[in-house]
Design an enzyme around this catalytic site. Structure first.
Site, PDB file in Angstrom:
ATOM      1  N   HIS A   1       1.293  -3.958   5.960  1.00 17.86           N
ATOM      2  CA  HIS A   1       0.100  -3.923   6.819  1.00 17.86           C
ATOM      3  C   HIS A   1      -1.151  -4.453   6.134  1.00 17.86           C
ATOM      4  CE1 HIS A   1       0.051  -0.144   4.657  1.00 17.86           C
ATOM      5  NE2 HIS A   1      -1.249  -0.065   4.901  1.00 17.86           N
ATOM      6  N   GLU A   2      -1.059  -4.821   4.848  1.00 18.47           N
ATOM      7  CA  GLU A   2      -2.220  -5.469   4.213  1.00 18.47           C
ATOM      8  C   GLU A   2      -1.838  -6.928   4.040  1.00 18.47           C
ATOM      9  OE1 GLU A   2      -4.160  -1.967   1.407  1.00 18.47           O
ATOM     10  OE2 GLU A   2      -3.474  -3.808   0.494  1.00 18.47           O
TER      11      GLU A   2
ATOM     12  N   CYS B   1     -10.121  -2.422  20.629  1.00 20.79           N
ATOM     13  CA  CYS B   1      -9.914  -3.102  21.911  1.00 20.79           C
ATOM     14  C   CYS B   1     -11.227  -3.612  22.496  1.00 20.79           C
ATOM     15  CB  CYS B   1      -9.189  -2.171  22.888  1.00 20.79           C
ATOM     16  SG  CYS B   1     -10.257  -0.904  23.621  1.00 20.79           S
TER      17      CYS B   1
ATOM     18  N   CYS C   1     -12.751   0.585  25.099  1.00 18.81           N
ATOM     19  CA  CYS C   1     -12.667   2.043  25.278  1.00 18.81           C
ATOM     20  C   CYS C   1     -13.960   2.719  24.815  1.00 18.81           C
ATOM     21  CB  CYS C   1     -11.462   2.596  24.515  1.00 18.81           C
ATOM     22  SG  CYS C   1     -11.681   2.607  22.730  1.00 18.81           S
TER      23      CYS C   1
ATOM     24  N   CYS D   1     -10.307   3.575  17.983  1.00 17.40           N
ATOM     25  CA  CYS D   1      -9.971   2.988  19.287  1.00 17.40           C
ATOM     26  C   CYS D   1      -8.886   3.795  20.011  1.00 17.40           C
ATOM     27  CB  CYS D   1      -9.501   1.550  19.066  1.00 17.40           C
ATOM     28  SG  CYS D   1      -8.901   0.740  20.543  1.00 17.40           S
TER      29      CYS D   1
ATOM     30  N   ARG E   1      -3.018  -2.980  -6.856  1.00 17.96           N
ATOM     31  CA  ARG E   1      -2.526  -3.806  -5.758  1.00 17.96           C
ATOM     32  C   ARG E   1      -1.656  -4.934  -6.317  1.00 17.96           C
ATOM     33  NH1 ARG E   1      -2.893  -0.229  -2.968  1.00 17.96           N
ATOM     34  NH2 ARG E   1      -3.923  -0.021  -0.957  1.00 17.96           N
TER      35      ARG E   1
ATOM     36  N   CYS F   1      -6.663  -2.684   4.337  1.00 17.85           N
ATOM     37  CA  CYS F   1      -6.458  -1.226   4.428  1.00 17.85           C
ATOM     38  C   CYS F   1      -7.225  -0.452   3.358  1.00 17.85           C
ATOM     39  CB  CYS F   1      -4.966  -0.907   4.401  1.00 17.85           C
ATOM     40  SG  CYS F   1      -4.600   0.862   4.370  1.00 17.85           S
TER      41      CYS F   1
ATOM     42  N   CYS G   1     -14.571   2.313  21.074  1.00 22.38           N
ATOM     43  CA  CYS G   1     -15.012   0.967  20.695  1.00 22.38           C
ATOM     44  C   CYS G   1     -16.441   0.715  21.156  1.00 22.38           C
ATOM     45  CB  CYS G   1     -14.066  -0.084  21.270  1.00 22.38           C
ATOM     46  SG  CYS G   1     -12.477  -0.107  20.404  1.00 22.38           S
TER      47      CYS G   1
ATOM     48  N   ARG H   1      -5.398   2.752  18.130  1.00 27.35           N
ATOM     49  CA  ARG H   1      -5.472   3.621  16.962  1.00 27.35           C
ATOM     50  C   ARG H   1      -4.099   3.675  16.296  1.00 27.35           C
ATOM     51  NH1 ARG H   1      -7.831   9.476  18.102  1.00 27.35           N
ATOM     52  NH2 ARG H   1      -9.326   8.164  19.181  1.00 27.35           N
TER      53      ARG H   1
ATOM     54  N   CYS I   1       0.873  -1.182   0.000  1.00 32.28           N
ATOM     55  CA  CYS I   1       0.000   0.000   0.000  1.00 32.28           C
ATOM     56  C   CYS I   1       0.914   1.238   0.000  1.00 32.28           C
ATOM     57  CB  CYS I   1      -0.866  -0.065   1.258  1.00 32.28           C
ATOM     58  SG  CYS I   1      -1.744   1.425   1.674  1.00 32.28           S
ATOM     59  N   HIS I   2       0.362   2.366  -0.450  1.00 32.82           N
ATOM     60  CA  HIS I   2       1.158   3.601  -0.481  1.00 32.82           C
ATOM     61  C   HIS I   2       1.761   3.956   0.870  1.00 32.82           C
ATOM     62  CE1 HIS I   2      -0.550   5.115  -4.422  1.00 32.82           C
ATOM     63  NE2 HIS I   2       0.750   5.140  -4.524  1.00 32.82           N
ATOM     64  N   THR I   3       1.050   3.620   1.942  1.00 36.07           N
ATOM     65  CA  THR I   3       1.526   3.999   3.273  1.00 36.07           C
ATOM     66  C   THR I   3       2.856   3.313   3.594  1.00 36.07           C
ATOM     67  OG1 THR I   3      -0.767   4.166   3.883  1.00 36.07           O
ATOM     68  CG2 THR I   3       0.791   4.232   5.684  1.00 36.07           C
TER      69      THR I   3
HETATM   70  P1  NAD Z   1      -3.251   7.406  -5.163  1.00 33.62           P
HETATM   71  O1  NAD Z   1      -2.085   8.330  -5.189  1.00 33.62           O
HETATM   72  O2  NAD Z   1      -3.124   6.066  -5.786  1.00 33.62           O
HETATM   73  O3  NAD Z   1      -4.480   8.114  -5.896  1.00 33.62           O
HETATM   74  C1  NAD Z   1      -4.772   9.474  -5.749  1.00 33.62           C
HETATM   75  C2  NAD Z   1      -5.368   9.974  -7.082  1.00 33.62           C
HETATM   76  O4  NAD Z   1      -5.801  11.315  -6.877  1.00 33.62           O
HETATM   77  C3  NAD Z   1      -4.359   9.996  -8.239  1.00 33.62           C
HETATM   78  O5  NAD Z   1      -4.891   9.297  -9.356  1.00 33.62           O
HETATM   79  C4  NAD Z   1      -4.185  11.490  -8.537  1.00 33.62           C
HETATM   80  O6  NAD Z   1      -3.973  11.742  -9.922  1.00 33.62           O
HETATM   81  C5  NAD Z   1      -5.518  12.051  -8.061  1.00 33.62           C
HETATM   82  N1  NAD Z   1      -5.495  13.469  -7.726  1.00 33.62           N
HETATM   83  C6  NAD Z   1      -4.539  14.143  -7.031  1.00 33.62           C
HETATM   84  N2  NAD Z   1      -4.896  15.445  -6.906  1.00 33.62           N
HETATM   85  C7  NAD Z   1      -6.098  15.573  -7.514  1.00 33.62           C
HETATM   86  C8  NAD Z   1      -6.981  16.666  -7.723  1.00 33.62           C
HETATM   87  N3  NAD Z   1      -6.704  17.888  -7.271  1.00 33.62           N
HETATM   88  N4  NAD Z   1      -8.121  16.436  -8.393  1.00 33.62           N
HETATM   89  C9  NAD Z   1      -8.426  15.214  -8.862  1.00 33.62           C
HETATM   90  N5  NAD Z   1      -7.632  14.132  -8.705  1.00 33.62           N
HETATM   91  C10 NAD Z   1      -6.479  14.332  -8.044  1.00 33.62           C
HETATM   92  O7  NAD Z   1      -3.706   7.312  -3.632  1.00 33.62           O
HETATM   93  P2  NAD Z   1      -4.577   6.207  -2.859  1.00 33.62           P
HETATM   94  O8  NAD Z   1      -3.705   5.118  -2.352  1.00 33.62           O
HETATM   95  O9  NAD Z   1      -5.774   5.841  -3.673  1.00 33.62           O
HETATM   96  O10 NAD Z   1      -5.013   7.059  -1.568  1.00 33.62           O
HETATM   97  C11 NAD Z   1      -5.849   8.196  -1.727  1.00 33.62           C
HETATM   98  C12 NAD Z   1      -5.814   9.059  -0.459  1.00 33.62           C
HETATM   99  O11 NAD Z   1      -6.444   8.370   0.625  1.00 33.62           O
HETATM  100  C13 NAD Z   1      -4.414   9.405   0.028  1.00 33.62           C
HETATM  101  O12 NAD Z   1      -4.404  10.742   0.460  1.00 33.62           O
HETATM  102  C14 NAD Z   1      -4.221   8.464   1.210  1.00 33.62           C
HETATM  103  O13 NAD Z   1      -3.269   8.970   2.109  1.00 33.62           O
HETATM  104  C15 NAD Z   1      -5.613   8.475   1.773  1.00 33.62           C
HETATM  105  N6  NAD Z   1      -5.962   7.383   2.700  1.00 33.62           N
HETATM  106  C16 NAD Z   1      -6.807   7.708   3.721  1.00 33.62           C
HETATM  107  C17 NAD Z   1      -7.228   6.743   4.611  1.00 33.62           C
HETATM  108  C18 NAD Z   1      -8.205   7.081   5.692  1.00 33.62           C
HETATM  109  O14 NAD Z   1      -8.459   6.231   6.538  1.00 33.62           O
HETATM  110  N7  NAD Z   1      -8.797   8.280   5.706  1.00 33.62           N
HETATM  111  C19 NAD Z   1      -6.748   5.422   4.482  1.00 33.62           C
HETATM  112  C20 NAD Z   1      -5.903   5.100   3.404  1.00 33.62           C
HETATM  113  C21 NAD Z   1      -5.521   6.100   2.514  1.00 33.62           C
HETATM  114 ZN    ZN Z   2     -10.777   0.682  21.803  1.00 32.58          ZN
END
Ligand code: NAD
Ligand code: ZN
Length: 474
Positions: free
Chosen positions: A164-165, A194, A197, A208, A467, A272, A200, A212, A142-144
């Site tokens: 993590h996945e 958990c 809390c 959590c 993926r 994830c 949860c 978290r 994953c990107h993270t």
């Molecule tokens: P990714 O980089 O694969 O995809 C992001 C897409 O957004 C890209 O295709 C990019 O071209 C597009 N983009 C960027 N700026 C843009 C704009 N201004 N207008 C339109 N499109 C635009 O990322 P991903 O893995 O799919 O993750 C997406 C986001 O979700 C990330 O910010 C990530 O950190 C976040 N995320 C949040 C959670 C959460 O729990 N809230 C969990 C996982 C990931």
């Molecule tokens: Zn909890």
């Protein structure tokens, strides 16, 4: 037990702050949208570090929803083994004979930021209280993982085992673990539940207090030490999961027990990003059948949000992305129309409003761009439109919109991990896949053996994969 009070740690602290103020706005102004389900309602402001629970946790058995009939577990296990050669009988023998012992196995160790991972023999200590040792069969990237491996703009923590996945099987459990046992199939989740809390216990929250996500912590909660070492040198954990290892130790609260018939090489992606996007639409935006949904950002998370819109029966799914290369792939996810903000002279929210007679019914932002977040909110229809923010913004971003946009009965929400409680809800998401309601295959664009894990990083860095599944033991 030492309590840890991080929110999302470095990369998410600002996001959490933004989400706090967003929730504040919502509770003051949002109009609730139809459904009586409590988890849809605007949450009260989430509090940081107020709860002071200490001491041992007690983990009740899983609810009926996520508990599986034991009587046919063996049959399912053997069916699953036929499907999945990696869960062969040899792994089962290893599991029963290794409980309480240190296990030596292969792990992909990140010694330095941005440098290729090195497959090393590591020692994995037995699980301590409330911990579980898991044999990982499949993991995905994953990107993270990439973000923290690059360690740009954060305090680096190395040597570390990322990942993590994943999907795996319980090898042994530590003291106090009552609802998981040897042989159970599990998905590790970077943020836990958990069950004790206030978060949860609230139907509205999945954040959590105890478990978290904490990207700064490289040790286990129980004793503040690592379970991984090489010749006595500690190797740090990552978000409590570290799945780039054939065996890993995870807090029981970060493991979802799933249907053993589910193929782990597919459902591992639910740990994830895919659950995040899916839940953002199904649990938070909640489009009604026939409504229109705009998805900003067509990466893995946005495509999963589109999959959620397809499942919900949306009539139009409008994909918005700056990268036109994403549009072709997105057709497989039911995205019916595409908008590239770069092709227009006016703000994209105006383009969407013109396309949809005043605005879309729901918008889900999955970009991390503050501009896209504002556009996603401002493109929803007044009177009933709901926008959901998922992307993690940059540190100094501020969300600006005219308050009239809220007064005109638009709702703005934010979500973390799609509002899913990992242990309670993720088994049900796996069932959606088993029932053929949710399609996961289309997210899996590549696969590599564990020995070639660095290829998975290259594919992601070059934007080629959604993926990539990494097969352990291969
Ligand atoms: P990714 O980089 O694969 O995809 C992001 C897409 O957004 C890209 O295709 C990019 O071209 C597009 N983009 C960027 N700026 C843009 C704009 N201004 N207008 C339109 N499109 C635009 O990322 P991903 O893995 O799919 O993750 C997406 C986001 O979700 C990330 O910010 C990530 O950190 C976040 N995320 C949040 C959670 C959460 O729990 N809230 C969990 C996982 C990931
Ligand atoms: Zn909890």
């Amino acid at each position: 037990m030492r309590r840890q009070w991080c929110l999302f740690a470095q990369w998410q602290v600002q996001a959490a702050m933004d989400s706090l103020s967003v929730r504040h706005i919502i509770s003051a102004t949002a109009t609730h949208q139809g459904s009586p389900r409590r988890r849809d309602q605007a949450s009260p402001i989430q509090r940081k570090g107020i709860h002071t629970q200490t001491g041992r946790l007690c983990f009740p058995v899983l609810s009926k929803k996520s508990d599986f009939q034991e009587k046919d577990t063996d049959t399912r296990l053997s069916q699953s083994k036929q499907r999945d050669r990696s869960s062969s009988s040899s792994s089962e023998i290893a599991m029963s004979s290794t409980a309480g012992q240190v296990i030596k196995c292969k792990a992909a160790v990140a010694w330095e930021a941005g440098k290729p991972l090195v497959i090393e023999e590591v020692e994995v200590a037995p699980p301590q209280a409330n911990e579980v040792r898991v044999k990982i069969l499949f993991t995905s990237l994953c990107h993270t993982d990439v973000y923290f491996w690059e360690a740009k703009g954060q305090t680096p923590l190395f040597p570390r085992i990322f990942g993590h996945e994943a999907g795996g099987i319980v090898e042994s459990v530590g003291e106090g673990v009552t609802d998981l046992k040897l042989g159970d199939h599990v998905l590790p989740v970077f943020t836990g539940e958990c069950k004790e809390c206030r978060h949860c216990k609230s139907e509205e929250s999945n954040m959590c207090d105890l478990l978290r996500i904490n990207t700064d912590r490289g040790v286990m909660l129980n004793d503040g030490k690592t379970r991984f070492s090489i010749n006595g040198k500690p190797i740090y954990h990552f978000v409590g999961t570290s799945t780039f290892s054939e065996y890993t130790v995870i807090h029981v609260g970060c493991l979802a027990k799933i249907n053993p018939a589910a193929p782990l090489d597919k459902v591992c992606v639910l740990s994830c990003g895919i659950s995040t996007g899916l839940g953002a639409t199904l649990n938070v935006a909640k489009p009604k059948k026939g409504q229109s949904v705009a998805v900003f950002g067509l990466g893995a998370v946005g495509l999963a949000a589109a999959e959620g819109a397809r499942i919900a029966g949306a009539s139009r799914i409008i994909g918005v992305d700056l990268n036109p290369a994403r549009f072709e792939e997105a057709k497989k996810f039911g995205v019916t129309e595409f908008v590239n903000p770069k092709d227009h002279d006016k703000p994209v929210q105006e383009v969407l409003a013109e396309m949809t007679d005043g605005g879309v019914d729901r918008a889900v932002e999955c970009t991390g761009s503050i501009q896209a977040m504002i556009s996603a909110f401002e493109c929803v229809h007044d009177g009933w439109g709901v926008a959901v923010l998922v992307g993690v913004p940059s540190k100094d971003d501020a969300f600006k919109t005219h308050p009239m946009n809220l007064l005109n009965e638009r709702t703005l929400k934010g979500t973390f991990f799609g509002n899913y409680k990992p242990r309670t809800d993720i088994p049900g998401v796996v069932e959606k896949y088993m029932n053929k309601e949710l399609e996961l295959e289309k997210f899996i664009t590549h696969s590599v053996p564990f020995s070639e894990i660095n290829k998975a990083f290259d594919l992601m860095l070059h934007g080629k994969s959604i993926r990539c599944i990494i097969t352990m033991g291969a």
